[in-house]
Design a protein around this motif. Structure first.
Motif, PDB file in Angstrom:
ATOM      1  N   ASN A   1       2.014   0.095  -1.664  1.00 15.27           N
ATOM      2  CA  ASN A   1       2.669  -1.209  -1.624  1.00 15.27           C
ATOM      3  C   ASN A   1       3.127  -1.635  -3.015  1.00 15.27           C
ATOM      4  N   ARG A   2       2.279  -1.395  -4.014  1.00 19.78           N
ATOM      5  CA  ARG A   2       2.662  -1.726  -5.387  1.00 19.78           C
ATOM      6  C   ARG A   2       3.840  -0.871  -5.848  1.00 19.78           C
ATOM      7  N   ILE A   3       3.837   0.395  -5.463  1.00 17.48           N
ATOM      8  CA  ILE A   3       4.953   1.275  -5.818  1.00 17.48           C
ATOM      9  C   ILE A   3       6.249   0.769  -5.188  1.00 17.48           C
ATOM     10  N   THR A   4       6.161   0.376  -3.922  1.00 20.01           N
ATOM     11  CA  THR A   4       7.343  -0.119  -3.207  1.00 20.01           C
ATOM     12  C   THR A   4       7.889  -1.388  -3.837  1.00 20.01           C
ATOM     13  N   VAL A   5       6.981  -2.315  -4.157  1.00 19.30           N
ATOM     14  CA  VAL A   5       7.410  -3.590  -4.762  1.00 19.30           C
ATOM     15  C   VAL A   5       8.016  -3.352  -6.142  1.00 19.30           C
ATOM     16  N   ALA A   6       7.355  -2.524  -6.953  1.00 17.08           N
ATOM     17  CA  ALA A   6       7.862  -2.244  -8.303  1.00 17.08           C
ATOM     18  C   ALA A   6       9.227  -1.562  -8.241  1.00 17.08           C
ATOM     19  N   THR A   7       9.388  -0.625  -7.292  1.00 17.06           N
ATOM     20  CA  THR A   7      10.670   0.060  -7.137  1.00 17.06           C
ATOM     21  C   THR A   7      11.759  -0.908  -6.710  1.00 17.06           C
TER      22      THR A   7
END
Length: 235
Positions: A168-174
């Motif tokens: 989820n953090r990867i998705t938001v950061a991307t």
């Protein structure tokens, strides 16, 4: 409305070429950013690389490389944002000398004679473009900072780390990085079209020609440049 514009020094030809300019700009933005052709653009290819970068960043214990990348990106955005403010200031100052500049322009070769009101409208036209660019750069700067905070909040790699929370953090950061990149691209795109807008000072025909040239340059760089081919080779 057109009659009023003619009274203020803008001919029917000027109305038509400005409409053409806006149609080209809006149409290109739609094709490059929202149509099915977006997947063939350099922006889409970079979005895929952003995902790879931030996936790798989530697995690194020390994120010095990632903070350096973000610092470089933010520096570039802030440079253009500051430059845009300076350009806006110059255009606002030029408005105060529109009458004198109109006289000067009337003596230059190849330039169609223009009234003070017509010249004022041209400066306001360019000012509007750079105001738009500033808003895009400002939003790109903010979202890049948001992305940096998300990356800073990524936990170190650990066996018991929650996989769903990590993804989820990867998705938001991307998503934040992509938003920043697209806003930055639109700000740069405004600079390109502002160059075409300068040709309006010469005349409507030059304005149309410059708009077409800018469009062709943008299409090549977005869809057919060597950089696009190299990025597609990484997939």
């Amino acid at each position: 409305m057109i009659e009023k514009l003619v009274i203020f020094g803008v001919s029917m030809a000027d109305v038509l070429v400005v409409s053409f300019f806006l149609l080209v700009w809006i149409g290109y933005t739609y094709v490059a950013d929202h149509s099915s052709l977006h997947k063939k653009s350099i922006s889409y290819a970079m979005d895929r690389q952003r995902l790879r970068w931030l996936t790798e960043a989530s697995s690194r214990e020390v994120k010095i490389v990632d903070t350096n990348v973000l610092r470089t990106l933010i520096t570039g955005i802030s440079f253009f944002a500051s430059s845009t403010v300076l350009v806006m200031g110059g255009l606002i100052a030029a408005l105060g000398y529109a009458e004198k500049l109109a006289v000067t322009f009337s003596h230059l070769p190849l330039i169609n004679p223009v009234t003070t009101d017509g010249l004022t409208l041209r400066f306001c036209f360019l000012l509007g473009i750079f105001v738009y660019a500033f808003f895009k750069f400002a939003w790109a700067f903010r979202t890049a900072n948001y992305c940096a905070i998300i990356i800073g909040g990524m936990p170190d790699t650990a066996p018991n780390q929650n996989a769903a929370a990590k993804q989820n953090r990867i998705t938001v950061a991307t998503s934040l990085s992509s938003t920043s990149g697209h806003s930055y691209n639109r700000g740069i795109r405004a600079y390109f079209f502002a160059l075409a807008g300068l040709a309006w000072f010469v005349g409507p025909v030059f304005f149309v020609a410059a708009t077409i040239v800018v469009l062709l340059v943008l299409i090549r760089r977005e869809f057919a440049s060597n950089s696009v081919r190299m990025l597609r080779g990484l997939d």
